[in-house]
Write an enzyme that holds these catalytic residues in place. Structure first.
Site, PDB file in Angstrom:
ATOM      1  N   LYS A  36       1.478  -5.028   6.612  1.00 35.71           N
ATOM      2  CA  LYS A  36       1.199  -3.639   6.968  1.00 35.71           C
ATOM      3  C   LYS A  36       1.213  -2.830   5.672  1.00 35.71           C
ATOM      4  O   LYS A  36       2.235  -2.726   5.001  1.00 35.71           O
ATOM      5  CB  LYS A  36       2.238  -3.115   7.963  1.00 35.71           C
ATOM      6  CG  LYS A  36       1.868  -1.730   8.547  1.00 35.71           C
ATOM      7  CD  LYS A  36       2.215  -0.595   7.618  1.00 35.71           C
ATOM      8  CE  LYS A  36       1.736   0.739   8.154  1.00 35.71           C
ATOM      9  NZ  LYS A  36       2.542   1.859   7.594  1.00 35.71           N
ATOM     10  N   GLY A  72      -2.354   8.092   7.051  1.00 31.95           N
ATOM     11  CA  GLY A  72      -1.953   9.433   7.467  1.00 31.95           C
ATOM     12  C   GLY A  72      -2.277  10.530   6.461  1.00 31.95           C
ATOM     13  O   GLY A  72      -2.860  11.564   6.828  1.00 31.95           O
ATOM     14  N   ASP A 202       1.957   0.480  12.307  1.00 33.01           N
ATOM     15  CA  ASP A 202       3.079  -0.453  12.407  1.00 33.01           C
ATOM     16  C   ASP A 202       2.965  -1.283  13.684  1.00 33.01           C
ATOM     17  O   ASP A 202       3.179  -2.510  13.683  1.00 33.01           O
ATOM     18  CB  ASP A 202       4.410   0.294  12.414  1.00 33.01           C
ATOM     19  CG  ASP A 202       4.712   0.997  11.106  1.00 33.01           C
ATOM     20  OD1 ASP A 202       4.152   0.582  10.077  1.00 33.01           O
ATOM     21  OD2 ASP A 202       5.502   1.950  11.114  1.00 33.01           O
TER      22      ASP A 202
END
Length: 300
Positions: A36, A72, A202
């Site tokens: 990730k 983000g 996630d």
């Protein structure tokens, strides 16, 4: 002459590092490692280049990285440019239709293709995917509620086009892996009616790792790992110990969903999950191929 300034001494030191990595290269040869990729590692140019080189090296020595990325900050920047206000509830972005269009454009477009390009330039062959490609990520709308006390019903939170993973097309991923590609996955999913959802990266990484029965899941973060009640870094945890840290409030805030994703991946059969400090250059190689490792390792 110091060891650092002596070319022969440097070469000897490099050879020791290579020898140290040998048992790990054997252990992970032909294994799937889900990573990730997010946080500071995605915004710092030097760290971005190092990550691409790490991914390429793993692939070239016979280890199969599968990358799930966030984005983000890049989404926030584009929303600001378009004067679209963003709201968060319980740490998750409320995603209306206008916001969803931007999320998909940024994640499946510019961010995904930048990562793919960096890995390609580093010497491997990467392929960018969103959950829509080959129906890679099936999704449904995420239901969220907040308890308001014993005498009151829970508050239902409508996050809009925010989803959770229901299915992973492992056939597509295995096909890419067999043909020596590095899959790079944007966390956008689609339901049976074709509706698009923004999914927490996630959660996608945990679902993909579990579906692929990956040998390892690495969660790159902007912290050094999980800390105990005294603020000391914990190097190793069992799943039950990690669950107790959450229940006891030691693990809190934004670390809770990360650890919960780690625990879910372990329940699905992933052998080992590590919360890794993505701010450290070459953190992926340090975690996988050295005795020391980096971050907090969680096992079943």
């Amino acid at each position: 002459m110091s060891e650092l300034s002596d070319p022969l001494a440097q070469a000897r030191m490099q050879s020791r590092v290579l020898i140290e990595s040998l048992p790990y290269l054997r252990e992970y040869h032909n294994e799937i490692i889900v990573i990730k990729y997010g946080g500071h590692a995605m915004t710092d140019d030097a760290l971005k280049q190092a990550f691409a080189l790490n991914a390429a090296l793993l692939k070239l020595v016979g280890i199969h990285p599968v990358i799930v990325h966030g984005g983000g900050p890049q989404i926030n920047l584009m929303l600001d440019k378009l004067a679209i206000k963003s709201e968060f509830r319980q740490g998750r972005r409320v995603t209306d239709d206008a916001t969803m269009n931007v999320v998909e454009m940024v994640l499946a477009g510019s961010v995904n293709k930048d990562i793919v390009n960096q890995i390609n330039q580093a010497g491997a062959r990467a392929v960018g995917l969103s959950g829509k490609d080959g129906l890679l990520l099936g999704a449904r709308k995420l239901a969220m509620s907040i308890q308001r006390g014993d005498e009151q019903p829970p508050e239902i939170i409508d996050l809009g086009n925010v989803g959770t993973v229901t299915t992973v097309n492992t056939q597509l991923l295995h096909s890419l892996i067999r043909n020596d590609f590095v899959p790079v996955i944007a966390p956008v999913g689609v339901d049976e009616d074709g509706r698009t959802y923004n999914i927490n990266a996630d959660s996608v990484a945990g679902a993909v790792a579990g579906a692929l029965m990956a040998r390892r899941l690495l969660m790159l973060t902007d912290v050094s790992g999980i800390r105990d009640g005294d603020g000391e870094l914990i190097r190793e945890l069992t799943a039950s110990e990690a669950a107790r840290l959450i229940a006891g409030g030691v693990v809190s805030g934004g670390m809770i969903p990360k650890v919960e994703c780690c625990l879910e991946a372990l329940r699905q059969g992933v052998a080992k999950v590590t919360v890794v400090d993505g701010r450290v250059e070459n953190c992926v190689l340090l975690e996988l191929l050295t005795d020391q490792g980096i971050g907090t390792e969680i096992t079943g």
